[in-house]
Write an enzyme that holds these catalytic residues in place. Structure first.
Site, PDB file in Angstrom:
ATOM      1  N   SER A   9       0.839  -1.201   0.000  1.00  0.00           N
ATOM      2  CA  SER A   9       0.000   0.000   0.000  1.00  0.00           C
ATOM      3  C   SER A   9       0.869   1.243   0.000  1.00  0.00           C
ATOM      4  O   SER A   9       1.677   1.453   0.916  1.00  0.00           O
ATOM      5  CB  SER A   9      -0.904   0.012   1.230  1.00  0.00           C
ATOM      6  N   HIS A  34      -1.343  -1.068  -4.273  1.00  0.00           N
ATOM      7  CA  HIS A  34      -2.624  -0.730  -3.638  1.00  0.00           C
ATOM      8  C   HIS A  34      -2.623   0.768  -3.331  1.00  0.00           C
ATOM      9  O   HIS A  34      -1.763   1.266  -2.616  1.00  0.00           O
ATOM     10  CB  HIS A  34      -2.780  -1.556  -2.361  1.00  0.00           C
ATOM     11  N   ASP A  36      -4.693   3.854  -1.794  1.00  0.00           N
ATOM     12  CA  ASP A  36      -5.775   4.168  -0.849  1.00  0.00           C
ATOM     13  C   ASP A  36      -6.286   5.588  -1.050  1.00  0.00           C
ATOM     14  O   ASP A  36      -5.533   6.550  -0.892  1.00  0.00           O
ATOM     15  CB  ASP A  36      -5.251   4.033   0.587  1.00  0.00           C
ATOM     16  N   MET A  38      -8.943   8.353   0.291  1.00  0.00           N
ATOM     17  CA  MET A  38      -9.803   8.699   1.436  1.00  0.00           C
ATOM     18  C   MET A  38     -10.426  10.067   1.203  1.00  0.00           C
ATOM     19  O   MET A  38      -9.750  10.991   0.740  1.00  0.00           O
ATOM     20  CB  MET A  38      -8.962   8.731   2.710  1.00  0.00           C
ATOM     21  N   HIS A  69      -8.428   1.589  -3.933  1.00  0.00           N
ATOM     22  CA  HIS A  69      -9.386   1.363  -2.841  1.00  0.00           C
ATOM     23  C   HIS A  69     -10.059   2.694  -2.519  1.00  0.00           C
ATOM     24  O   HIS A  69      -9.459   3.559  -1.883  1.00  0.00           O
ATOM     25  CB  HIS A  69      -8.608   0.800  -1.646  1.00  0.00           C
ATOM     26  N   MET A  71     -12.186   4.706  -0.457  1.00  0.00           N
ATOM     27  CA  MET A  71     -12.853   4.863   0.847  1.00  0.00           C
ATOM     28  C   MET A  71     -13.626   6.166   0.772  1.00  0.00           C
ATOM     29  O   MET A  71     -13.222   7.203   1.295  1.00  0.00           O
ATOM     30  CB  MET A  71     -11.802   4.865   1.964  1.00  0.00           C
ATOM     31  N   MET A 142     -11.837  -5.757   5.109  1.00  0.00           N
ATOM     32  CA  MET A 142     -10.977  -4.877   5.906  1.00  0.00           C
ATOM     33  C   MET A 142     -10.697  -5.552   7.244  1.00  0.00           C
ATOM     34  O   MET A 142     -11.610  -6.029   7.918  1.00  0.00           O
ATOM     35  CB  MET A 142     -11.660  -3.529   6.144  1.00  0.00           C
ATOM     36  N   ASP A 176      -6.887  -6.359   4.169  1.00  0.00           N
ATOM     37  CA  ASP A 176      -6.229  -5.047   4.160  1.00  0.00           C
ATOM     38  C   ASP A 176      -6.289  -4.471   5.571  1.00  0.00           C
ATOM     39  O   ASP A 176      -7.374  -4.223   6.093  1.00  0.00           O
ATOM     40  CB  ASP A 176      -6.977  -4.133   3.162  1.00  0.00           C
TER      41      ASP A 176
HETATM   42  C1  DX5 Z   1      -6.449   1.524   5.756  1.00  0.00           C
HETATM   43  C2  DX5 Z   1      -6.042   1.335   4.311  1.00  0.00           C
HETATM   44  C3  DX5 Z   1      -4.966   0.328   4.180  1.00  0.00           C
HETATM   45  C4  DX5 Z   1      -3.654   0.745   4.816  1.00  0.00           C
HETATM   46  C5  DX5 Z   1      -3.044  -0.472   5.407  1.00  0.00           C
HETATM   47  O1  DX5 Z   1      -7.319   2.607   5.835  1.00  0.00           O
HETATM   48  O2  DX5 Z   1      -7.161   0.905   3.532  1.00  0.00           O
HETATM   49  O3  DX5 Z   1      -4.746  -0.056   2.832  1.00  0.00           O
HETATM   50  O4  DX5 Z   1      -2.738   1.330   3.929  1.00  0.00           O
HETATM   51  O5  DX5 Z   1      -1.936  -0.099   6.156  1.00  0.00           O
HETATM   52  P1  DX5 Z   1      -1.207  -1.106   7.138  1.00  0.00           P
HETATM   53  O6  DX5 Z   1      -0.741  -2.263   6.322  1.00  0.00           O
HETATM   54  O7  DX5 Z   1      -0.112  -0.274   7.703  1.00  0.00           O
HETATM   55  O8  DX5 Z   1      -2.237  -1.516   8.175  1.00  0.00           O
HETATM   56 ZN    ZN Z   2      -6.678  -0.042   1.492  1.00  0.00          ZN
END
Ligand code: DX5
Ligand code: ZN
Length: 227
Positions: A9, A34, A36, A38, A69, A71, A142, A176
């Site tokens: 990620s 990956h 992310d 947000m 991903h 979110m 998750m 994840d």
């Molecule tokens: C969490 C994200 C993850 C995050 C995981 O909100 O969706 O993809 O990057 O990070 P680690 O592996 O550090 O838990």
């Molecule tokens: Zn993620």
């Protein structure tokens, strides 16, 4: 035997040198990056934007998958933009099923030739996902509440993974959040075959060696899968 995939990620990369982080992923032997995204509404935090996907596409070797991903409360507004910017899988959350037409969005993503991932927060039961499972190429379980990297793996998600694996023996099931060698093995034994890892992989001095070991451990654990 399903293919085991490892996805670093980018959230855990050094944001002062994102290009270097993307190159580390490309050179690690990982299966995909990956990314992310947000929105400050679905999760309390903010992260990257569509242009980050474009940067990844520019830096990664041709064809390297970008697993994105979302979110977000409105993934339907941004999914095609991310595809235009180079994303190859779009994951969005079933928590938004009353406001987002899950099937229509899956069809729009598939019409572009890209993959669909349906995501479930740790407290979302498998039963909610089952009616949608045929629209998805992968189910994202998750194992932390999304919003931040570096949180602890939530063990109580493991039975849900097994329940989904039994319901859909050939679908890709991804975990994840809080993934390291030990938690990945437990998730693989429960039935997961795709593993996102942020802080664990980026803190390694040799990411390639860690990806190789993670893959081997997951392959072995998945072959002893409890179902
Ligand atoms: C969490 C994200 C993850 C995050 C995981 O909100 O969706 O993809 O990057 O990070 P680690 O592996 O550090 O838990
Ligand atoms: Zn993620």
């Amino acid at each position: 035997m399903m293919k085991i995939e490892i996805l670093p990620s980018l959230l855990a990369a050094d944001l002062g040198n994102l290009k270097d982080g993307i190159l580390r992923v490309a050179e690690s032997g990982a299966d995909a990056l990956h990314l992310d995204i947000m929105d400050g509404h679905f999760v309390p935090n903010l992260s990257f934007a569509p242009d980050t996907s474009a940067l990844c596409r520019k830096v990664l070797p041709a064809g390297f998958p970008i697993n994105t991903h979302l979110m977000m409360t409105n993934p339907d507004k941004y999914a095609l933009t991310f595809i235009e910017k180079g994303s190859t899988t779009i994951q969005y959350h079933l928590e938004m099923r009353d406001l987002v037409d899950i099937r229509a969005l899956a069809e729009a993503i598939h019409a572009k030739g890209m993959r669909v991932g349906l995501a479930l927060n740790p407290d979302m039961p498998a039963e909610v996902a089952l009616p949608f499972i045929d629209y998805a190429d992968e189910i994202l379980c998750m194992t932390v509440f999304p919003g931040y990297g570096g949180q602890a793996f939530i063990e109580s998600v493991l039975p849900k993974i097994t329940q989904l694996r039994k319901a859909a023996p050939t679908i890709d099931i991804m975990v994840d959040g809080g993934v390291n060698f030990e938690t990945a093995e437990r998730a693989a034994r429960a039935g997961a075959n795709q593993f996102v890892a942020g802080s664990f992989l980026f803190k390694q001095t040799d990411m390639k060696a860690a990806v190789t070991e993670l893959r081997q451990r997951c392959e072995q654990a998945f072959s002893a899968c409890i179902i």
